[in-house]
Write an enzyme that holds these catalytic residues in place. Structure first.
Site, PDB file in Angstrom:
ATOM      1  N   SER A  15     -43.385  21.751  45.875  1.00 12.21           N
ATOM      2  CA  SER A  15     -43.686  21.586  44.440  1.00 12.21           C
ATOM      3  C   SER A  15     -44.963  22.333  44.065  1.00 12.21           C
ATOM      4  CB  SER A  15     -43.792  20.104  44.062  1.00 12.21           C
ATOM      5  OG  SER A  15     -45.009  19.542  44.483  1.00 12.21           O
ATOM      6  N   ASN A  16     -45.953  22.340  44.964  1.00 13.10           N
ATOM      7  CA  ASN A  16     -47.181  23.097  44.672  1.00 13.10           C
ATOM      8  C   ASN A  16     -46.917  24.590  44.631  1.00 13.10           C
ATOM      9  OD1 ASN A  16     -49.899  21.528  44.543  1.00 13.10           O
ATOM     10  ND2 ASN A  16     -48.657  20.429  46.056  1.00 13.10           N
ATOM     11  N   LEU A  87     -47.028  22.955  57.545  1.00 15.64           N
ATOM     12  CA  LEU A  87     -47.429  22.032  58.616  1.00 15.64           C
ATOM     13  C   LEU A  87     -47.546  22.665  60.001  1.00 15.64           C
ATOM     14  CD1 LEU A  87     -45.390  18.882  57.525  1.00 15.64           C
ATOM     15  CD2 LEU A  87     -47.795  19.419  57.096  1.00 15.64           C
ATOM     16  N   LEU A  89     -49.242  25.036  62.893  1.00 20.06           N
ATOM     17  CA  LEU A  89     -50.561  25.579  63.202  1.00 20.06           C
ATOM     18  C   LEU A  89     -50.557  27.083  62.931  1.00 20.06           C
ATOM     19  CD1 LEU A  89     -53.347  24.908  64.536  1.00 20.06           C
ATOM     20  CD2 LEU A  89     -52.349  25.734  66.669  1.00 20.06           C
ATOM     21  N   ILE A  90     -51.570  27.563  62.216  1.00 23.11           N
ATOM     22  CA  ILE A  90     -51.651  29.005  61.926  1.00 23.11           C
ATOM     23  C   ILE A  90     -52.246  29.703  63.154  1.00 23.11           C
ATOM     24  CG2 ILE A  90     -52.632  30.749  60.394  1.00 23.11           C
ATOM     25  CD1 ILE A  90     -50.854  28.936  58.859  1.00 23.11           C
ATOM     26  N   ASN A 104     -56.023  26.494  51.466  1.00 23.59           N
ATOM     27  CA  ASN A 104     -55.208  25.309  51.765  1.00 23.59           C
ATOM     28  C   ASN A 104     -55.600  24.198  50.806  1.00 23.59           C
ATOM     29  OD1 ASN A 104     -53.308  23.723  53.174  1.00 23.59           O
ATOM     30  ND2 ASN A 104     -54.936  22.768  54.375  1.00 23.59           N
ATOM     31  N   HIS A 106     -55.680  19.899  50.627  1.00 20.83           N
ATOM     32  CA  HIS A 106     -55.531  18.656  51.390  1.00 20.83           C
ATOM     33  C   HIS A 106     -55.512  17.490  50.391  1.00 20.83           C
ATOM     34  CE1 HIS A 106     -55.675  16.168  54.948  1.00 20.83           C
ATOM     35  NE2 HIS A 106     -56.523  15.395  54.307  1.00 20.83           N
ATOM     36  N   ASP A 147     -58.427  21.582  58.738  1.00 24.41           N
ATOM     37  CA  ASP A 147     -59.137  20.975  57.601  1.00 24.41           C
ATOM     38  C   ASP A 147     -60.646  21.129  57.646  1.00 24.41           C
ATOM     39  OD1 ASP A 147     -56.654  20.170  56.701  1.00 24.41           O
ATOM     40  OD2 ASP A 147     -56.818  18.173  57.569  1.00 24.41           O
TER      41      ASP A 147
HETATM   42  C1  GRF Z   1     -49.395  18.250  49.173  1.00 25.20           C
HETATM   43  O1  GRF Z   1     -49.769  16.921  49.057  1.00 25.20           O
HETATM   44  C2  GRF Z   1     -50.526  19.045  49.767  1.00 25.20           C
HETATM   45  O2  GRF Z   1     -51.768  18.528  49.461  1.00 25.20           O
HETATM   46  C3  GRF Z   1     -50.288  18.907  51.229  1.00 25.20           C
HETATM   47  O3  GRF Z   1     -48.884  18.897  51.383  1.00 25.20           O
HETATM   48  C4  GRF Z   1     -48.284  18.414  50.189  1.00 25.20           C
HETATM   49  C5  GRF Z   1     -47.242  19.409  49.759  1.00 25.20           C
HETATM   50  O4  GRF Z   1     -46.448  18.912  48.729  1.00 25.20           O
HETATM   51  N1  GRF Z   1     -51.000  19.912  51.972  1.00 25.20           N
HETATM   52  P1  GRF Z   1     -45.366  19.831  48.008  1.00 25.20           P
HETATM   53  O5  GRF Z   1     -44.383  20.293  49.077  1.00 25.20           O
HETATM   54  O6  GRF Z   1     -46.104  20.982  47.406  1.00 25.20           O
HETATM   55  O7  GRF Z   1     -44.741  18.956  46.987  1.00 25.20           O
END
Ligand code: GRF
Length: 194
Positions: A15-16, A87, A89-90, A104, A106, A147
């Site tokens: 979604s982001n 998710l 590791l880079i 990134n 968080h 992080d």
């Molecule tokens: C978000 O909460 C972001 O902060 C974290 O992973 C989530 C991704 O959500 N790193 P989406 O897939 O963008 O909905």
């Protein structure tokens, strides 16, 4: 003016990433040049294909191969990378190649509630468990430690007594969608002026 070309890396629903791509659609100095996911069922794939953005679905071996990822980005002349719920590791080689050019987000206020294994609803559960009265988001640069890269911005929300993992997740997601694209844009603008 030469446009920045961003790659978006996603493991979840994206979604982001979709929100960022929408924000930068027709932008005068930023173009999304590549979408990368290690999740072949991510609903974001269809959205990016419809937006005519190059999509790459990678497996776990490719995700751990710095040269492979560098080549993928080079093929699309990518200059910055945006992690949005990615998710894996880079690889160190990739971090070095994009030194201080990987963003990134968080879903909590780092340095609290971060580190290995802290992602998704685990973060919100830990915030609630700790009895925090506020949470929020941290946008940061990526280095070799989970992080721990330089923080670019944080935004806060309240945690109320009747909040659940789901209500907190929604509050945090609203902050993410409101701010992540703008922090990226501002950081790129600053770079343009140094
Ligand atoms: C978000 O909460 C972001 O902060 C974290 O992973 C989530 C991704 O959500 N790193 P989406 O897939 O963008 O909905």
């Amino acid at each position: 003016m030469k446009k920045h070309r961003l790659a978006l890396f996603v493991s979840g629903t994206g979604s982001n990433a979709i929100n960022i791509a929408t924000y930068f659609n027709q932008h005068n100095s930023v173009k999304i040049g590549l979408f990368v996911t290690n999740n072949a069922t991510s609903p974001a794939i269809q959205v990016f294909q419809a937006m005519d953005i190059q999509c790459e679905i990678i497996d776990n071996i490719q995700a751990a191969d710095g040269k492979f990822l560098i080549d993928l980005c080079a093929a699309q002349t990518i200059d910055h990378v945006v992690l949005a719920g990615y998710l894996r590791l880079i690889p160190a080689a990739f971090i070095h190649a994009f030194n201080n050019r990987i963003f990134n987000i968080h879903p909590a206020l780092l340095p609290n509630f971060g580190g290995k294994g802290m992602y998704g609803s685990r973060v919100h559960a830990a915030v609630l468990e700790a009895g925090e009265v506020e949470s929020g988001i941290t946008v940061h640069l990526v280095n070799e430690h989970f992080d721990e890269g330089r923080t670019l911005a944080q935004f806060h929300c309240s945690v109320d007594q009747n909040d659940t993992i789901e209500t907190l997740r929604i509050k945090v997601q609203v902050l993410e969608h409101d701010h992540y694209p703008i922090v990226i844009e501002q950081t790129l603008n600053l770079e343009n002026h140094v």
